[in-house]
Design a protein around this motif. Structure first.
Motif, PDB file in Angstrom:
ATOM      1  N   VAL A 156     -29.472  -7.645 -14.283  1.00 52.98           N
ATOM      2  CA  VAL A 156     -28.978  -6.697 -15.269  1.00 52.98           C
ATOM      3  C   VAL A 156     -27.618  -7.189 -15.756  1.00 52.98           C
ATOM      4  N   THR A 157     -27.358  -6.989 -17.019  1.00 47.42           N
ATOM      5  CA  THR A 157     -26.073  -7.378 -17.612  1.00 47.42           C
ATOM      6  C   THR A 157     -25.305  -6.117 -17.997  1.00 47.42           C
ATOM      7  N   ILE A 158     -24.086  -5.981 -17.454  1.00 47.86           N
ATOM      8  CA  ILE A 158     -23.261  -4.812 -17.763  1.00 47.86           C
ATOM      9  C   ILE A 158     -21.848  -5.272 -18.147  1.00 47.86           C
ATOM     10  N   THR A 159     -21.193  -4.480 -18.989  1.00 51.92           N
ATOM     11  CA  THR A 159     -19.788  -4.701 -19.342  1.00 51.92           C
ATOM     12  C   THR A 159     -19.042  -3.402 -19.066  1.00 51.92           C
ATOM     13  N   PRO A 160     -18.591  -3.205 -17.837  1.00 48.15           N
ATOM     14  CA  PRO A 160     -17.981  -1.923 -17.474  1.00 48.15           C
ATOM     15  C   PRO A 160     -16.557  -1.793 -18.015  1.00 48.15           C
ATOM     16  N   ASN A 161     -16.151  -0.557 -18.272  1.00 44.33           N
ATOM     17  CA  ASN A 161     -14.785  -0.280 -18.715  1.00 44.33           C
ATOM     18  C   ASN A 161     -14.106   0.634 -17.709  1.00 44.33           C
ATOM     19  N   ASP A 162     -12.921   1.135 -18.082  1.00 45.03           N
ATOM     20  CA  ASP A 162     -12.161   1.978 -17.159  1.00 45.03           C
ATOM     21  C   ASP A 162     -12.933   3.232 -16.764  1.00 45.03           C
ATOM     22  N   ASP A 163     -13.754   3.760 -17.683  1.00 41.90           N
ATOM     23  CA  ASP A 163     -14.502   4.984 -17.380  1.00 41.90           C
ATOM     24  C   ASP A 163     -15.585   4.767 -16.327  1.00 41.90           C
ATOM     25  N   ASP A 164     -15.959   3.510 -16.116  1.00 41.73           N
ATOM     26  CA  ASP A 164     -17.030   3.228 -15.141  1.00 41.73           C
ATOM     27  C   ASP A 164     -16.499   3.094 -13.714  1.00 41.73           C
ATOM     28  N   GLN A 165     -15.193   3.183 -13.551  1.00 40.79           N
ATOM     29  CA  GLN A 165     -14.596   3.079 -12.220  1.00 40.79           C
ATOM     30  C   GLN A 165     -15.248   4.088 -11.269  1.00 40.79           C
ATOM     31  N   ASN A 166     -15.691   3.597 -10.086  1.00 42.65           N
ATOM     32  CA  ASN A 166     -16.281   4.403  -9.013  1.00 42.65           C
ATOM     33  C   ASN A 166     -17.668   4.957  -9.343  1.00 42.65           C
ATOM     34  N   LYS A 167     -18.243   4.561 -10.467  1.00 42.88           N
ATOM     35  CA  LYS A 167     -19.617   4.964 -10.731  1.00 42.88           C
ATOM     36  C   LYS A 167     -20.571   4.159  -9.827  1.00 42.88           C
ATOM     37  N   MET A 168     -21.784   4.727  -9.613  1.00 43.25           N
ATOM     38  CA  MET A 168     -22.710   4.139  -8.646  1.00 43.25           C
ATOM     39  C   MET A 168     -23.772   3.299  -9.342  1.00 43.25           C
ATOM     40  N   LEU A 169     -23.868   2.040  -8.933  1.00 48.93           N
ATOM     41  CA  LEU A 169     -24.952   1.172  -9.375  1.00 48.93           C
ATOM     42  C   LEU A 169     -26.027   1.141  -8.289  1.00 48.93           C
ATOM     43  N   SER A 170     -27.295   1.130  -8.717  1.00 52.70           N
ATOM     44  CA  SER A 170     -28.407   1.166  -7.765  1.00 52.70           C
ATOM     45  C   SER A 170     -29.501   0.206  -8.203  1.00 52.70           C
ATOM     46  N   CYS A 171     -30.092  -0.457  -7.189  1.00 55.35           N
ATOM     47  CA  CYS A 171     -31.300  -1.250  -7.404  1.00 55.35           C
ATOM     48  C   CYS A 171     -32.426  -0.565  -6.638  1.00 55.35           C
ATOM     49  N   ARG A 172     -33.513  -0.252  -7.322  1.00 54.82           N
ATOM     50  CA  ARG A 172     -34.617   0.511  -6.712  1.00 54.82           C
ATOM     51  C   ARG A 172     -35.916  -0.280  -6.828  1.00 54.82           C
ATOM     52  N   GLY A 214     -42.111   5.550  -0.096  1.00 58.54           N
ATOM     53  CA  GLY A 214     -41.201   6.003  -1.136  1.00 58.54           C
ATOM     54  C   GLY A 214     -40.385   4.826  -1.626  1.00 58.54           C
ATOM     55  N   PRO A 215     -39.627   4.997  -2.721  1.00 55.25           N
ATOM     56  CA  PRO A 215     -38.838   3.879  -3.257  1.00 55.25           C
ATOM     57  C   PRO A 215     -37.813   3.358  -2.243  1.00 55.25           C
ATOM     58  N   LEU A 216     -37.559   2.051  -2.312  1.00 53.39           N
ATOM     59  CA  LEU A 216     -36.528   1.395  -1.509  1.00 53.39           C
ATOM     60  C   LEU A 216     -35.330   1.154  -2.417  1.00 53.39           C
ATOM     61  N   GLN A 217     -34.146   1.594  -1.987  1.00 49.73           N
ATOM     62  CA  GLN A 217     -32.989   1.562  -2.894  1.00 49.73           C
ATOM     63  C   GLN A 217     -31.722   1.167  -2.150  1.00 49.73           C
ATOM     64  N   GLU A 218     -30.859   0.418  -2.868  1.00 53.12           N
ATOM     65  CA  GLU A 218     -29.530   0.071  -2.352  1.00 53.12           C
ATOM     66  C   GLU A 218     -28.505   0.414  -3.432  1.00 53.12           C
ATOM     67  N   ASP A 219     -27.385   1.030  -3.024  1.00 53.49           N
ATOM     68  CA  ASP A 219     -26.338   1.491  -3.949  1.00 53.49           C
ATOM     69  C   ASP A 219     -25.007   0.810  -3.633  1.00 53.49           C
ATOM     70  N   PHE A 220     -24.169   0.705  -4.665  1.00 54.67           N
ATOM     71  CA  PHE A 220     -22.766   0.324  -4.450  1.00 54.67           C
ATOM     72  C   PHE A 220     -21.935   0.844  -5.627  1.00 54.67           C
ATOM     73  N   GLN A 221     -20.631   1.076  -5.338  1.00 51.65           N
ATOM     74  CA  GLN A 221     -19.726   1.614  -6.361  1.00 51.65           C
ATOM     75  C   GLN A 221     -19.069   0.492  -7.162  1.00 51.65           C
ATOM     76  N   ILE A 222     -18.793   0.826  -8.439  1.00 47.74           N
ATOM     77  CA  ILE A 222     -18.064  -0.098  -9.301  1.00 47.74           C
ATOM     78  C   ILE A 222     -16.573   0.033  -8.986  1.00 47.74           C
ATOM     79  N   THR A 223     -15.965  -1.060  -8.555  1.00 48.76           N
ATOM     80  CA  THR A 223     -14.515  -1.106  -8.316  1.00 48.76           C
ATOM     81  C   THR A 223     -13.978  -2.395  -8.919  1.00 48.76           C
ATOM     82  N   TYR A 224     -12.707  -2.345  -9.316  1.00 49.53           N
ATOM     83  CA  TYR A 224     -12.087  -3.503  -9.957  1.00 49.53           C
ATOM     84  C   TYR A 224     -10.959  -4.045  -9.096  1.00 49.53           C
ATOM     85  N   PRO A 225     -10.777  -5.344  -9.076  1.00 48.74           N
ATOM     86  CA  PRO A 225      -9.610  -5.912  -8.376  1.00 48.74           C
ATOM     87  C   PRO A 225      -8.318  -5.387  -9.012  1.00 48.74           C
TER      88      PRO A 225
END
Length: 373
Positions: free
Chosen positions: A301-317, A325-336
């Motif tokens: 997937v290609t994403i271009t996150p901005n300041d509003d995406d900080q701490n939002k959750m990305l998931s692969c299902r 049931g679905p198998l899923q892994e999550d992680f939060q968007i954080t910036y250096p």
């Protein structure tokens, strides 16, 4: 011979004929695999009969199948007759294990010289003694021990091994039998013959592989009564999910990859989400097959996150037939260097300042105590 002698002879024969009478039913019913006792009884003067003048014949459809005159001979080892009972008026034919082919018209003939009588009995054999049971499909995991089911019910179990056989086919090819006439085509195949005699003829495959998937046929032959059942074995392997990188740069095009690995069959769905919503600009590659038959596929997937995406959750299902049931892994968007990192630095600085202040206070108190002393 004068007329009086002929008359006396005919009278004696007529009297003797009345002394031998056959009795018994006109029909007899038995079930496949059961012990049949086809009845034939008679009455005669001076029983038990003298073996020198006595003979019993049994016929099936006019063909002789058993004869008893001092010695017993038969065309089938299943046929027998109690010699002592026969001499006393009971000449039943015993069939130790009935087949469907045993049905027909039997004739019991008894001779006590010079007399002979016979009686016909219609024998009906029911095939309801054997019934196949079990599912038509079987699900197995790759690499596991598979037990492809084949169960049946029948009269008089355990079955007599002399009149019983189980044969397994895979995609029409003979692979295994219970009577050891067929050498297994694969050492992984096995069947418990003792359990098969009791109604459980499951085929065991010790280490199931992709090539084992398909249609199996279990054939049970019991007393010449044959039944077959097809079982489709479906194999599957659970996928492993891994996100190759979770590092995201702000206001920059980021390519993220989610890998599904070790699954079977190859029909799989991999989807990227952001806070529960399906992301655009995602694509899944073509599954690649390993030597063991399992598959691996990547989804990007290609994403271009901005300041509003900080701490939002990305998931692969992942969705796959092997999963309940679905198998899923999550992680939060954080910036250096993001505010979260600044916050951590501030906390550390405050902690250092507090420690320094505490040390200074402790040192001053120590000097004061020493001055007093």
């Amino acid at each position: 011979m004068n007329g009086r002698t002929v008359w006396l002879f005919l009278l004696l024969c007529s009297t003797g004929a009345a002394a031998l009478q056959m009795t018994g039913p006109t029909t007899y019913k038995a079930r496949v695999g059961a012990i049949a006792h086809i009845p034939c009884t008679f009455k005669a003067d001076n029983l038990p009969a003298d073996p020198k003048d006595f003979t019993v014949f049994w016929y099936l459809e006019k063909k002789i199948i058993l004869r008893y005159d001092k010695t017993l001979t038969s065309t089938d080892p299943r046929y027998s007759l109690d010699k002592d009972q026969a001499l006393n008026g009971i000449a039943h034919l015993t069939i130790s294990n009935t087949f469907l082919s045993d049905g027909g018209t039997y004739t019991c003939a008894v001779t006590i010289e010079p007399l002979r009588k016979e009686i016909d009995i219609k024998v009906e054999i029911s095939g309801g003694a054997l019934q196949m049971t079990g599912p038509s499909t079987y699900e197995a995991r790759l690499g596991s021990i598979a037990h492809i089911p084949c169960t049946f019910t029948a009269d008089n179990l355990p079955a007599d091994p002399r009149y019983f056989a189980v044969v397994w086919h895979f995609e029409g090819k003979l692979i295994q039998s219970s009577n050891n006439t067929v050498i297994p085509t694969d050492p992984r195949y096995s069947m418990d013959n003792d359990r098969a005699l009791k109604g459980n003829a499951d085929l065991t495959i010790s280490n199931s592989s992709v090539s084992d998937g398909g249609v199996y046929t279990c054939s049970v032959n019991y007393s010449s009564f044959l039944m077959k059942r097809e079982i489709s074995m479906n194999l599957s392997a659970r996928p492993l999910l891994s996100i190759l990188s979770k590092s995201v740069q702000r206001n920059t095009e980021n390519n993220l990859t989610c890998m599904a690995n070790g699954f079977f069959p190859n029909d799989i769905k991999v989807t990227w989400y952001k806070d529960g919503e399906v992301l655009k600009n995602q694509s899944m590659g073509k599954p690649l097959q390993y030597d063991n038959g399992t598959y691996q596929v990547n989804s990007t997937v290609t994403i271009t996150p901005n300041d509003d995406d900080q701490n939002k959750m990305l998931s692969c299902r992942i969705q796959h037939v092997s999963l309940q049931g679905p198998l899923q892994e999550d992680f939060q968007i954080t910036y250096p260097g993001s505010s979260s990192h600044v916050g951590i630095i501030i906390v550390i600085v405050i902690a250092v300042v507090v420690i320094i202040a505490a040390l200074a206070w402790w040192k001053r108190e120590k000097i004061c105590r020493e001055g007093v002393l």
